[in-house]
Structure formats: structure tokens, C-alpha cells
Scaffold this active site. Structure first.
Site, PDB file in Angstrom:
ATOM      1  N   LYS A  24      10.283  11.997   2.683  1.00 53.10           N
ATOM      2  CA  LYS A  24      11.244  12.810   1.981  1.00 53.10           C
ATOM      3  C   LYS A  24      11.025  14.252   2.734  1.00 53.10           C
ATOM      4  CE  LYS A  24      11.483  11.155  -2.751  1.00 53.10           C
ATOM      5  NZ  LYS A  24      11.317  11.473  -4.025  1.00 53.10           N
ATOM      6  N   PHE A  41      17.968   8.677   1.735  1.00 53.11           N
ATOM      7  CA  PHE A  41      16.819   9.008   0.583  1.00 53.11           C
ATOM      8  C   PHE A  41      15.877   7.899   0.549  1.00 53.11           C
ATOM      9  CE2 PHE A  41      20.197   6.137  -1.342  1.00 53.11           C
ATOM     10  CZ  PHE A  41      19.529   5.442  -2.147  1.00 53.11           C
ATOM     11  N   SER A  51       4.159  -9.292 -11.207  1.00 52.55           N
ATOM     12  CA  SER A  51       4.821  -9.730  -9.762  1.00 52.55           C
ATOM     13  C   SER A  51       3.840 -10.092  -8.571  1.00 52.55           C
ATOM     14  CB  SER A  51       5.619  -8.881  -9.276  1.00 52.55           C
ATOM     15  OG  SER A  51       6.659  -8.438 -10.429  1.00 52.55           O
ATOM     16  N   ARG A 107       9.025  -6.583  10.941  1.00 53.02           N
ATOM     17  CA  ARG A 107      10.032  -7.841  10.668  1.00 53.02           C
ATOM     18  C   ARG A 107      11.674  -7.213  11.100  1.00 53.02           C
ATOM     19  NH1 ARG A 107       6.268  -9.771   5.656  1.00 53.02           N
ATOM     20  NH2 ARG A 107       4.364 -10.055   6.930  1.00 53.02           N
ATOM     21  N   GLU A 141       4.318  -2.035   2.669  1.00 54.02           N
ATOM     22  CA  GLU A 141       5.424  -2.550   3.355  1.00 54.02           C
ATOM     23  C   GLU A 141       6.543  -1.074   3.278  1.00 54.02           C
ATOM     24  OE1 GLU A 141       7.494  -6.490   3.166  1.00 54.02           O
ATOM     25  OE2 GLU A 141       8.169  -5.071   1.469  1.00 54.02           O
ATOM     26  N   ASN A 150      21.446  -2.096   1.263  1.00 52.71           N
ATOM     27  CA  ASN A 150      20.723  -1.680   0.052  1.00 52.71           C
ATOM     28  C   ASN A 150      21.652  -2.100  -1.096  1.00 52.71           C
ATOM     29  OD1 ASN A 150      18.436  -0.551  -1.427  1.00 52.71           O
ATOM     30  ND2 ASN A 150      19.739   0.885  -2.009  1.00 52.71           N
ATOM     31  N   HIS A 157      19.052  -9.160  -5.658  1.00 53.92           N
ATOM     32  CA  HIS A 157      17.541  -9.173  -6.229  1.00 53.92           C
ATOM     33  C   HIS A 157      17.913  -9.402  -7.631  1.00 53.92           C
ATOM     34  CE1 HIS A 157      13.619  -7.585  -7.697  1.00 53.92           C
ATOM     35  NE2 HIS A 157      13.554  -8.290  -6.486  1.00 53.92           N
TER      36      HIS A 157
HETATM   37  P1  0O2 Z   1      16.854  14.158  -4.747  1.00 52.96           P
HETATM   38  O1  0O2 Z   1      16.907  15.601  -4.003  1.00 52.96           O
HETATM   39  O2  0O2 Z   1      17.554  14.341  -5.818  1.00 52.96           O
HETATM   40  O3  0O2 Z   1      17.606  13.171  -3.710  1.00 52.96           O
HETATM   41  P2  0O2 Z   1      10.703  10.208  -7.340  1.00 52.96           P
HETATM   42  O4  0O2 Z   1       9.166  10.276  -7.980  1.00 52.96           O
HETATM   43  O5  0O2 Z   1      11.759  10.483  -8.571  1.00 52.96           O
HETATM   44  O6  0O2 Z   1      10.805  11.487  -6.503  1.00 52.96           O
HETATM   45  P3  0O2 Z   1      11.210   7.367  -7.527  1.00 52.96           P
HETATM   46  O7  0O2 Z   1      10.101   7.356  -8.533  1.00 52.96           O
HETATM   47  O8  0O2 Z   1      10.982   6.590  -6.166  1.00 52.96           O
HETATM   48  O9  0O2 Z   1      10.897   9.002  -6.720  1.00 52.96           O
HETATM   49  O10 0O2 Z   1      12.409   7.639  -7.923  1.00 52.96           O
HETATM   50  P4  0O2 Z   1      13.934   6.708  -7.514  1.00 52.96           P
HETATM   51  O11 0O2 Z   1      14.589   6.750  -8.945  1.00 52.96           O
HETATM   52  O12 0O2 Z   1      13.398   5.459  -7.243  1.00 52.96           O
HETATM   53  O13 0O2 Z   1      14.803   7.521  -6.726  1.00 52.96           O
HETATM   54  C1  0O2 Z   1      14.204   8.288  -5.587  1.00 52.96           C
HETATM   55  C2  0O2 Z   1      15.305   9.454  -4.790  1.00 52.96           C
HETATM   56  O14 0O2 Z   1      16.315   8.581  -4.332  1.00 52.96           O
HETATM   57  C3  0O2 Z   1      15.882  10.265  -6.202  1.00 52.96           C
HETATM   58  O15 0O2 Z   1      15.966  11.332  -5.494  1.00 52.96           O
HETATM   59  C4  0O2 Z   1      17.229   9.614  -6.523  1.00 52.96           C
HETATM   60  O16 0O2 Z   1      17.931  10.635  -6.783  1.00 52.96           O
HETATM   61  C5  0O2 Z   1      17.539   9.179  -5.088  1.00 52.96           C
HETATM   62  N1  0O2 Z   1      18.452   8.071  -4.908  1.00 52.96           N
HETATM   63  C6  0O2 Z   1      18.244   6.682  -5.896  1.00 52.96           C
HETATM   64  N2  0O2 Z   1      19.455   5.984  -5.569  1.00 52.96           N
HETATM   65  C7  0O2 Z   1      20.181   6.776  -4.767  1.00 52.96           C
HETATM   66  C8  0O2 Z   1      21.472   6.265  -4.269  1.00 52.96           C
HETATM   67  O17 0O2 Z   1      21.964   5.471  -4.338  1.00 52.96           O
HETATM   68  N3  0O2 Z   1      22.064   7.402  -3.517  1.00 52.96           N
HETATM   69  C9  0O2 Z   1      21.335   8.646  -3.313  1.00 52.96           C
HETATM   70  N4  0O2 Z   1      21.984   9.397  -2.317  1.00 52.96           N
HETATM   71  N5  0O2 Z   1      20.157   9.084  -3.860  1.00 52.96           N
HETATM   72  C10 0O2 Z   1      19.606   7.758  -4.448  1.00 52.96           C
HETATM   73  P5  0O2 Z   1      14.705  12.519  -5.758  1.00 52.96           P
HETATM   74  O18 0O2 Z   1      13.684  12.042  -4.917  1.00 52.96           O
HETATM   75  O19 0O2 Z   1      14.489  12.849  -6.974  1.00 52.96           O
HETATM   76  O20 0O2 Z   1      15.653  13.850  -4.830  1.00 52.96           O
HETATM   77  P1  0O2 Z   2      10.085  -6.983  -5.028  1.00 49.54           P
HETATM   78  O1  0O2 Z   2       9.394  -6.094  -5.139  1.00 49.54           O
HETATM   79  O2  0O2 Z   2      10.840  -7.888  -6.037  1.00 49.54           O
HETATM   80  O3  0O2 Z   2      11.276  -6.568  -3.831  1.00 49.54           O
HETATM   81  P2  0O2 Z   2       8.988 -13.746   1.062  1.00 49.54           P
HETATM   82  O4  0O2 Z   2       8.817 -12.695  -0.212  1.00 49.54           O
HETATM   83  O5  0O2 Z   2       7.656 -14.593   1.022  1.00 49.54           O
HETATM   84  O6  0O2 Z   2      10.338 -14.262   1.370  1.00 49.54           O
HETATM   85  P3  0O2 Z   2       7.359 -11.799   2.635  1.00 49.54           P
HETATM   86  O7  0O2 Z   2       6.680 -12.842   3.741  1.00 49.54           O
HETATM   87  O8  0O2 Z   2       6.482 -11.475   1.383  1.00 49.54           O
HETATM   88  O9  0O2 Z   2       8.815 -12.697   2.038  1.00 49.54           O
HETATM   89  O10 0O2 Z   2       7.963 -10.836   3.194  1.00 49.54           O
HETATM   90  P4  0O2 Z   2       9.260 -10.048   3.811  1.00 49.54           P
HETATM   91  O11 0O2 Z   2      10.277 -11.143   3.735  1.00 49.54           O
HETATM   92  O12 0O2 Z   2       9.162  -9.343   4.852  1.00 49.54           O
HETATM   93  O13 0O2 Z   2       9.589  -9.073   2.450  1.00 49.54           O
HETATM   94  C1  0O2 Z   2       9.624  -9.438   1.261  1.00 49.54           C
HETATM   95  C2  0O2 Z   2      10.470  -8.253   0.457  1.00 49.54           C
HETATM   96  O14 0O2 Z   2      11.785  -8.109   1.345  1.00 49.54           O
HETATM   97  C3  0O2 Z   2      10.925  -8.888  -0.899  1.00 49.54           C
HETATM   98  O15 0O2 Z   2       9.929  -8.179  -1.619  1.00 49.54           O
HETATM   99  C4  0O2 Z   2      12.064  -8.016  -1.116  1.00 49.54           C
HETATM  100  O16 0O2 Z   2      11.931  -6.581  -1.581  1.00 49.54           O
HETATM  101  C5  0O2 Z   2      12.647  -8.173   0.164  1.00 49.54           C
HETATM  102  N1  0O2 Z   2      13.447  -9.328   0.416  1.00 49.54           N
HETATM  103  C6  0O2 Z   2      13.140 -10.411   1.171  1.00 49.54           C
HETATM  104  N2  0O2 Z   2      14.024 -11.244   1.376  1.00 49.54           N
HETATM  105  C7  0O2 Z   2      14.997 -11.006   0.230  1.00 49.54           C
HETATM  106  C8  0O2 Z   2      16.273 -11.309   0.036  1.00 49.54           C
HETATM  107  O17 0O2 Z   2      16.758 -12.379   0.219  1.00 49.54           O
HETATM  108  N3  0O2 Z   2      16.786 -10.718  -1.027  1.00 49.54           N
HETATM  109  C9  0O2 Z   2      16.421  -9.580  -1.632  1.00 49.54           C
HETATM  110  N4  0O2 Z   2      17.058  -8.838  -2.573  1.00 49.54           N
HETATM  111  N5  0O2 Z   2      15.306  -8.899  -1.045  1.00 49.54           N
HETATM  112  C10 0O2 Z   2      14.593  -9.606  -0.119  1.00 49.54           C
HETATM  113  P5  0O2 Z   2       9.331  -9.420  -2.989  1.00 49.54           P
HETATM  114  O18 0O2 Z   2       8.169 -10.049  -2.941  1.00 49.54           O
HETATM  115  O19 0O2 Z   2      10.719 -10.142  -3.309  1.00 49.54           O
HETATM  116  O20 0O2 Z   2       9.223  -7.875  -4.109  1.00 49.54           O
END
Ligand code: 0O2
Ligand code: 0O2
Length: 268
Positions: A24, A41, A51, A107, A141, A150, A157
Site C-alpha cells: 500500500k 489496491f 481450508s 507462476r 503467496e 480479479n 471462486h
Molecule cells: P483505501 O484507501 O480505502 O483503498 P484492510 O485491513 O482493511 O486495510 P483488508 O483487510 O485486506 O485490508 O480489507 P479488504 O476489505 O480486503 O480491502 C482492502 C482494500 O482494498 C480496502 O481499502 C478496500 O477499499 C479496497 N478494495 C476492495 N475491493 C476493491 C475494489 O473492487 N476496488 C477498489 N478500488 N478498491 C477495493 P483500504 O485498504 O481500506 O484503503
Molecule cells: P483461496 O484462498 O480459496 O483462494 P491448486 O490450488 O492446487 O490448483 P496451487 O498449486 O496451490 O494450486 O497453487 P496456485 O495454482 O499457484 O495458486 C492457488 C491459488 O490461486 C488458489 O488458492 C486461488 O486463490 C488461485 N486460483 C488458482 N486457480 C484458480 C481458479 O481456477 N479459479 C480461481 N478463482 N482461483 C484460482 P486456493 O487454494 O483456491 O485458496
């Protein structure tokens, strides 16, 4: 052996918090200098215990060795606007290799899209965490992806979750089509950005040549040596209206020759 999950995961929580702050901060640094940030972000999470256990079972990893066997207990996700930005973020991370983190593996699921349609760039790192009880190096990772990648991955997912990893064949195919659309969206947005950058460059080049012409006309005027100064000024107005940068350059060359001819440079 019974494992104290809370204690194990505490180190991972600290790593996620630290890494989130670091990425950040990069975004903040770019924004503070009004520069385009390759990072849009950042999010992060520690994998849920259920999990972790599920993944360990699937991969035949004993619970005692999950720290070495599961690389994404700590997960950081960096979202970028465009595909090019991903490569910039990857270089930023590579620059830190051997400093505050160590790269274990990269990867590239962007050039090697997964069967499902999934695209992202993954970097597995070793990251040292300093706790009250000493230092520990953990695996984490980092997933780097565009907003379009995304969007696709988030929906896919949650569908996987809903269908317990048994997504019906027809939906799988539609998801592949949606992945192709996301890919096209990324390509189109990059092309649009390139065109904007080109347009900005042309605009900048035109501003520079116009500034030179105006300065030269001013020198010619104050020299008092040029009778047809009003014709020169009118020709400039016409060329400026026309907007052809090459014709403006030719005109500026002509003005410079006139300045040489009347030795006007010496007067400046
Ligand atoms: P800012 O300045 O508002 O961007 P945290 O502990 O809250 O800092 P965490 O737990 O990972 O981080 O929270 P989360 O909910 O996963 O999101 C992290 C940051 O990504 C938050 O901003 C969200 O506002 C931002 N975010 C999530 N989804 C989106 C999206 O689709 N678009 C954009 N632009 N931002 C997104 P921060 O970090 O609070 O700060
Ligand atoms: P989470 O937290 O639910 O996302 P594998 O999971 O065995 O296929 P590997 O070897 O662990 O893969 O590593 P890889 O493929 O580098 O990374 C795994 C992570 O990548 C996943 O975590 C997902 O976050 C993302 N990912 C990989 N393939 C896909 C996919 O086909 N669709 C989506 N939506 N995400 C993917 P996890 O374990 O699923 O955990």
C-alpha cells in the site's frame, strides 16, 4: 500431534499485515508524486483453518509439515488496472529479492492460462517475521492481477464454493467464454491507454514547437529587420489551425534560417 493453530497463524497474520502495508505504501508513494500507480489496491488474508486442513488432506501433506507444504497460508493480492502494470509490480518485487523477502517461485498464469480460464501472476516468497519469541521465516503467496482478472476469479471462486468444486459442464464452458471476454477487455483497455499516451506525446511535441515558433517570431519582430512580419504571423495562425506538426516544424526551420540570414541570434 495437536497443533496450536492460533499460535501458528499469529505469525502469518503479522506477515500479511506487514506485506499489505509495504505494497500500500508503494501505491501511496506514486500517488503523492502525482505519478500513475501500477498498484490499484491491495488485499490480504490468512487462510481459514478449515481450508488449510482441507488442502493438506487433498495434497497428502501431514499436519506437522503444513508450513512447508502449503504456500498460501499467508496470501496477498495486488490489483492493477492494466496487464502492463502487473509486469511493473513483478519487477518491483524482484528488486526486493534478497532484501526484505526471498522469491521462491514465480507462476505465470497470464501467459499460461489455467484450464478453468484463470489468469494471474503468482509469486511465492519467503518472508521473515520478527516476533517477541524470535524470528521465523514463513512462505507467502502474492497474486498479481488486473481488475478484469480479479472480477472473473472472484465470481468463479464463489461459484466453485457454491457447487463444491463440481461446476456443471455448461456453466464451466460459459465461464471460459467469460474469461475470453475478460482477456479481450484487458487487451482493449491497454490499447486505449497506448493511444492516449501517443496522443499526449503528440500534444506535448506540438506545444514545444509552437512555443519555439512564437519565441522566434518575437525575436524577428523586435529585430526590426523583417518587413513581412505580419505575413509570417498570419502564416503561423493558419498552420496552427491546420495542426500538422511536420508543417509547423518546416515553418520553424524557415524562421531559424531567417534569423541566421539577418544575424538575429547575435542580438538575442
Ligand atoms: P483505501 O484507501 O480505502 O483503498 P484492510 O485491513 O482493511 O486495510 P483488508 O483487510 O485486506 O485490508 O480489507 P479488504 O476489505 O480486503 O480491502 C482492502 C482494500 O482494498 C480496502 O481499502 C478496500 O477499499 C479496497 N478494495 C476492495 N475491493 C476493491 C475494489 O473492487 N476496488 C477498489 N478500488 N478498491 C477495493 P483500504 O485498504 O481500506 O484503503
Ligand atoms: P483461496 O484462498 O480459496 O483462494 P491448486 O490450488 O492446487 O490448483 P496451487 O498449486 O496451490 O494450486 O497453487 P496456485 O495454482 O499457484 O495458486 C492457488 C491459488 O490461486 C488458489 O488458492 C486461488 O486463490 C488461485 N486460483 C488458482 N486457480 C484458480 C481458479 O481456477 N479459479 C480461481 N478463482 N482461483 C484460482 P486456493 O487454494 O483456491 O485458496
Amino acid at each position: 500431534m495437536i497443533r496450536d493453530w492460533e499460535k501458528i497463524l499469529l505469525v502469518y497474520e503479522q506477515a500479511v499485515e506487514e506485506l499489505k502495508i509495504k505494497f500500500k505504501s508503494i501505491r501511496k508513494e506514486y500517488r503523492n508524486t502525482d505519478e500513475y500507480s501500477p498498484i490499484e489496491f491491495v488485499t490480504g488474508r490468512v487462510k481459514k483453518i478449515s481450508s488449510i486442513i482441507e488442502k493438506a488432506k487433498k495434497r497428502n501433506i501431514s499436519i506437522d509439515s503444513i508450513e512447508d507444504g502449503i504456500e498460501d497460508i499467508a496470501g496477498i493480492r495486488i490489483m492493477c488496472q492494466l496487464v502492463d502494470d502487473i509486469h511493473r509490480v513483478v519487477s518491483l518485487i524482484r528488486d526486493r529479492d534478497g532484501k526484505d523477502l526471498k522469491i521462491v517461485e514465480e507462476r505465470d498464469y497470464i501467459n499460461n492460462m489455467k484450464e478453468s480460464g484463470y489468469r494471474s501472476y503468482h509469486i511465492i516468497i519467503k518472508y521473515p517475521v520478527h516476533t517477541a519469541f524470535g524470528a521465523k521465516e514463513i512462505l507467502a503467496e502474492i497474486q498479481i492481477r488486473t481488475l478484469a482478472m480479479n472480477f472473473w476469479a472472484t465470481i468463479e471462486h464463489s461459484l466453485n464454493y457454491k457447487f463444491k468444486h463440481n461446476i456443471p459442464k455448461d456453466i464451466k464452458e460459459r465461464l471460459k467464454t467469460a474469461a475470453d471476454a475478460a482477456f479481450l477487455l484487458d487487451m482493449e483497455m491497454s490499447a486505449i491507454r497506448d493511444e492516449i499516451m501517443d496522443a499526449q506525446q503528440i500534444f506535448q511535441a506540438k506545444s514545444t514547437i509552437v512555443a519555439k515558433i512564437l519565441r522566434n517570431i518575437q525575436y524577428l519582430y523586435f529585430s526590426g529587420k523583417i518587413e513581412e512580419i505580419e505575413d509570417i504571423r498570419d502564416r503561423f495562425f493558419d498552420l496552427n489551425e491546420e495542426g500538422d506538426i511536420n508543417r509547423l516544424k518546416e515553418f520553424n526551420n524557415y524562421l531559424e534560417k531567417l534569423m541566421d540570414k539577418y544575424n538575429i541570434r547575435k542580438l538575442i
